[in-house]
Design a protein around this motif. Structure first.
Motif, mmCIF file in Angstrom:
data_model
loop_
_atom_site.group_PDB
_atom_site.id
_atom_site.type_symbol
_atom_site.label_atom_id
_atom_site.label_comp_id
_atom_site.label_asym_id
_atom_site.label_seq_id
_atom_site.Cartn_x
_atom_site.Cartn_y
_atom_site.Cartn_z
ATOM 1 N N UNK A 159 8.413 -15.417 14.700
ATOM 2 C CA UNK A 159 8.533 -14.039 14.214
ATOM 3 C C UNK A 159 7.149 -13.526 13.797
ATOM 4 N N UNK A 160 6.908 -12.262 14.074
ATOM 5 C CA UNK A 160 5.630 -11.656 13.693
ATOM 6 C C UNK A 160 5.445 -11.642 12.180
ATOM 7 N N UNK A 161 4.195 -11.767 11.769
ATOM 8 C CA UNK A 161 3.872 -11.670 10.350
ATOM 9 C C UNK A 161 2.892 -10.535 10.104
ATOM 10 N N UNK A 162 3.077 -9.878 8.970
ATOM 11 C CA UNK A 162 2.147 -8.877 8.460
ATOM 12 C C UNK A 162 1.463 -9.458 7.243
ATOM 13 N N UNK A 163 0.143 -9.427 7.246
ATOM 14 C CA UNK A 163 -0.667 -9.807 6.092
ATOM 15 C C UNK A 163 -1.218 -8.519 5.493
ATOM 16 N N UNK A 164 -0.613 -8.084 4.401
ATOM 17 C CA UNK A 164 -0.996 -6.831 3.750
ATOM 18 C C UNK A 164 -1.909 -7.157 2.570
ATOM 19 N N UNK A 165 -3.167 -6.773 2.681
ATOM 20 C CA UNK A 165 -4.207 -7.177 1.726
ATOM 21 C C UNK A 165 -4.681 -5.986 0.902
ATOM 22 N N UNK A 166 -4.866 -6.204 -0.378
ATOM 23 C CA UNK A 166 -5.466 -5.191 -1.244
ATOM 24 C C UNK A 166 -6.992 -5.317 -1.150
ATOM 25 N N UNK A 167 -7.687 -4.221 -1.307
ATOM 26 C CA UNK A 167 -9.151 -4.226 -1.293
ATOM 27 C C UNK A 167 -9.726 -4.989 -2.486
ATOM 28 N N UNK A 168 -11.012 -5.279 -2.422
ATOM 29 C CA UNK A 168 -11.699 -5.967 -3.515
ATOM 30 C C UNK A 168 -11.956 -5.049 -4.709
ATOM 31 N N UNK A 169 -12.343 -5.657 -5.816
ATOM 32 C CA UNK A 169 -12.634 -4.910 -7.046
ATOM 33 C C UNK A 169 -13.718 -3.857 -6.797
ATOM 34 N N UNK A 170 -13.510 -2.678 -7.380
ATOM 35 C CA UNK A 170 -14.474 -1.586 -7.237
ATOM 36 C C UNK A 170 -15.084 -1.231 -8.589
ATOM 37 N N UNK A 171 -16.117 -0.407 -8.521
ATOM 38 C CA UNK A 171 -16.745 0.087 -9.748
ATOM 39 C C UNK A 171 -15.723 0.832 -10.597
#
Length: 198
Positions: free
Chosen positions: A1-13
């Protein structure tokens, strides 16, 4: 089955200054860059069969994806999609102001920002679900999508009944929500929430 890897961005200012970002932007901090590299190492260990990569057009998401692409073999050869559907919720004129001025949690704002030109909860939900379904339907294998905290949490809550992992998990910078996708039903099942950078 297909997988989605949903990633949050890195820490910002703005994350460090507790400023509500939404559709406005600020660059990754040194810590944010390091977080993206930690998550890239985790992604390398997953042996995923990525066939497409995507990110919100906002700079913090694009910068995060740049780091991951440079450090995960094979990603640099894939088509790269910049999708407005992956953008953070629109908080209207609350954006660029201290988070507390919103008056509610920015992670679950409901319709609190609508009075100042923000996006409704229903519109945000429709946008992220239709965008990620479209991404998966256009891929032959697994997909990596870099997005934002609040919109990713909203997507997760849509599918909590289908979840196969603990749901009470903080979604830190560069966390990854892993979903299985059923093309026939258009449904996602959350199978893992990883915080490699924490």
């Amino acid at each position: 089955m297909q997988k989605l890897y949903l990633m949050r961005h890195g820490q910002t200012v703005y994350n460090t200054q507790h400023i509500l970002q939404g559709r406005c932007d600020s660059p990754l901090t040194d810590e944010g860059v390091a977080q993206a590299r930690h998550t890239a190492a985790w992604l390398r260990s997953q042996e995923a069969d990525f066939s497409c990569i995507a990110a919100s057009p906002l700079g913090r998401a694009q910068q995060t994806l740049d780091i991951v692409v440079a450090e995960v073999p094979g990603l640099s050869t894939l088509p790269r999609i910049s999708s407005a559907g992956l953008m953070e919720r629109d908080y209207g004129r609350f954006e660029g102001e201290p988070v507390e001025r919103l008056g509610v949690s920015p992670w679950e704002p409901g319709d609190a920002a609508v009075m100042r030109g923000g996006e409704t909860q229903a519109c945000a939900r429709y946008r992220i679900v239709s965008t990620l379904r479209g991404l998966m339907d256009g891929c032959t294998g697994d997909a990596l999508a870099v997005s934002h905290g609040s919109i990713s949490k909203l997507f997760k809550t849509v599918w909590e009944r289908n979840a196969h992992c603990e749901q009470d998990v903080y979604l830190g910078n560069c966390c990854v929500l892993v979903f299985e996708y059923d093309r026939d039903s258009g449904a996602f099942s959350n199978i893992e929430i990883a915080n490699p950078a924490s």
